[in-house]
Design an enzyme around this catalytic site. Structure first.
Site, PDB file in Angstrom:
ATOM      1  N   LYS A 100      35.868  42.579  40.231  1.00  0.00           N
ATOM      2  CA  LYS A 100      35.801  42.146  41.598  1.00  0.00           C
ATOM      3  C   LYS A 100      36.819  42.835  42.292  1.00  0.00           C
ATOM      4  O   LYS A 100      36.834  43.803  43.461  1.00  0.00           O
ATOM      5  CB  LYS A 100      35.673  40.709  41.951  1.00  0.00           C
ATOM      6  N   LYS A 112      41.129  32.967  36.196  1.00  0.00           N
ATOM      7  CA  LYS A 112      39.911  31.977  36.627  1.00  0.00           C
ATOM      8  C   LYS A 112      40.423  30.810  35.852  1.00  0.00           C
ATOM      9  O   LYS A 112      41.168  30.540  34.867  1.00  0.00           O
ATOM     10  CB  LYS A 112      38.739  32.198  36.108  1.00  0.00           C
TER      11      LYS A 112
HETATM   12  N1  GLU Z   1      35.856  32.014  43.357  1.00  0.00           N
HETATM   13  C1  GLU Z   1      35.485  32.977  43.938  1.00  0.00           C
HETATM   14  C2  GLU Z   1      35.064  34.035  43.123  1.00  0.00           C
HETATM   15  O1  GLU Z   1      34.509  33.788  41.912  1.00  0.00           O
HETATM   16  C3  GLU Z   1      36.985  33.407  45.062  1.00  0.00           C
HETATM   17  C4  GLU Z   1      38.133  33.578  44.181  1.00  0.00           C
HETATM   18  C5  GLU Z   1      39.297  34.000  45.003  1.00  0.00           C
HETATM   19  O2  GLU Z   1      39.117  33.833  46.242  1.00  0.00           O
HETATM   20  O3  GLU Z   1      40.252  34.389  44.530  1.00  0.00           O
HETATM   21  O4  GLU Z   1      35.028  35.205  43.603  1.00  0.00           O
END
Ligand code: GLU
Length: 420
Positions: A100, A112
């Site tokens: 991402k 994570k």
């Molecule tokens: N938990 C969200 C995701 O899976 C957001 C992660 C974040 O904002 O750092 O993208």
């Protein structure tokens, strides 16, 4: 037996994401060593957190924090509280965060965390103790320039606030950039709570343009009524779409004329549960197969598999959840000319606004909601176009195109640093 094993492998989210990373790196011409570096997190911490429960007993919770790759910058990604959290899942989720960050071009790698627990069965104070205990347990490897947590499944701004407070106490200075998704009064950003759904909405709009579908009057089904699903139902409804199906962990609701979204939002609890109030419900399996134009899995992993991929009736599937579609199902949907917008693109709005939050914390200067939304809009549209165009020119599905764009910056940064 063999069938069971095959199924377990198919549902192994880490193995399947590794297989797409491998293809993406091969297509980009990287050597095998690059894949060896990228296939697992560079750091993985497992912690055991003893917590005094309200009834006086002690329970030991297991938590994880995975840091996939920090060649581009600090790692970043949410923490999930869920009874089904596993080490493998957290690893896969950290890889997806790296992708991402690459796709929306943030100066981060992926991270994570997760704790094996069921917040639906815990009291407010027990949740606070678990949140604080987790931060104490991982404090050495996290920080505003190391690894920045955020909300994920069953965690929210209150939990971020406790985590921030615990971290600031340990470090003995206020450190708002340690965590994102905070309440506004603690340095949170406008637009963060609805950011994932905003990003998904933008992807739906762009995908609908490509498919010649008018959002006004389009029939939408959303699986999951948590942070992403509930805001999305509202945005779709406001845009004139007809939300004909929604669901939570216990079942789904269906009305071909359109559900009363305002009522459902009003009645949902903080875990996104609402269907328990209704007698006439359908199963989550039935929900996914409803006749609709746009299907949005916004819950958990492995929902669209080779078992139901042939029965999906939507023309567009936009993944708001992480990992809702298996690789086999991706192929089936693509062969059936269903436009699949992958999770690593569609759900990247959350981390994008988390980045904006972190920038604001670093600057000590805060933006308006309009500024946040304007910036999110251009990031999401640009990322969608890049991936859609690459998929067309390289004749690959959008997931592979997204992986190719997602790994590129990280691979280049790793190469410049002399790691590979
Ligand atoms: N938990 C969200 C995701 O899976 C957001 C992660 C974040 O904002 O750092 O993208």
């Amino acid at each position: 037996m063999a069938e069971k094993k095959q199924q377990a492998e198919q549902l192994d989210v880490l193995a399947s994401t590794q297989s797409v990373i491998k293809i993406a790196l091969d297509k980009l011409g990287y050597p095998e060593e690059m894949y060896e570096l990228m296939k697992e997190p560079i750091r993985m911490l497992t912690v055991r957190i003893p917590i005094r429960m309200d009834n006086g007993s002690t329970r030991i919770f297991t938590g994880f924090r995975a840091q996939h790759n920090d060649s581009v910058g600090p790692t970043k990604g949410g923490v999930r509280f869920h009874p089904n959290v596993t080490e493998k899942e957290v690893k896969a989720l950290s890889i997806w965060m790296s992708l991402k960050a690459g796709i929306v071009d943030l100066p981060y790698g992926g991270g994570k965390g997760g704790i094996i627990c069921d917040p639906r069965e815990m009291s407010f104070r027990e949740l606070e103790r678990v949140s604080r205990g987790y931060v104490r347990a991982i404090s050495q490897i996290v920080g505003p320039t190391k690894d920045i947590p955020a909300p994920d499944v069953f965690t929210n701004s209150q939990i971020m606030a406790w985590m921030l407070d615990e971290y600031s106490r340990i470090r003995e200075f206020d450190s708002p950039g340690f965590i994102t998704g905070k309440p506004l009064v603690l340095g949170g950003s406008h637009g963060r709570e609805s950011a994932t759904a905003k990003g998904v909405t933008i992807c739906i709009r762009e995908a609908a343009k490509k498919k010649g579908i008018d959002i006004e009057g389009a029939r939408v089904v959303i699986q999951g009524f948590g942070n992403a699903g509930s805001f999305l139902a509202k945005f779709m409804h406001d845009a004139g779409a007809i939300v004909i199906g929604i669901s939570d962990a216990y079942g789904g609701l269906h009305d071909p004329e359109g559900l009363d979204i305002d009522y459902l939002l009003d009645r949902r609890d903080s875990f996104g549960t609402v269907t328990k109030l209704f007698r006439e419900t359908i199963s989550n399996e039935e929900l996914l197969e409803l006749d609709c134009d746009i299907l949005v899995p916004a819950a958990i992993e492995n929902q669209i598999t080779e078992k139901n991929a042939y029965s999906i009736k939507a023309s567009i599937v936009v993944e708001a959840a992480n990992g809702p579609t298996t690789m086999e199902a991706t192929k089936i949907l693509t062969d059936r000319e269903i436009l699949l917008v992958p999770d690593v693109l569609a759900s990247a709005g959350g981390v994008t606004v988390s980045y904006f939050e972190w920038v604001q914390n670093n600057q000590g200067y805060y933006w308006t909601e309009e500024e946040v939304e304007g910036k999110l809009e251009s990031v999401m549209v640009g990322s969608f176009d890049n991936i859609y165009n690459l998929a067309k020119t390289r004749k690959v599905d959008m997931r592979l195109a997204a992986y190719m764009i997602g790994v590129r910056k990280m691979a280049e940064a790793s190469r410049f640093r002399g790691w590979v």
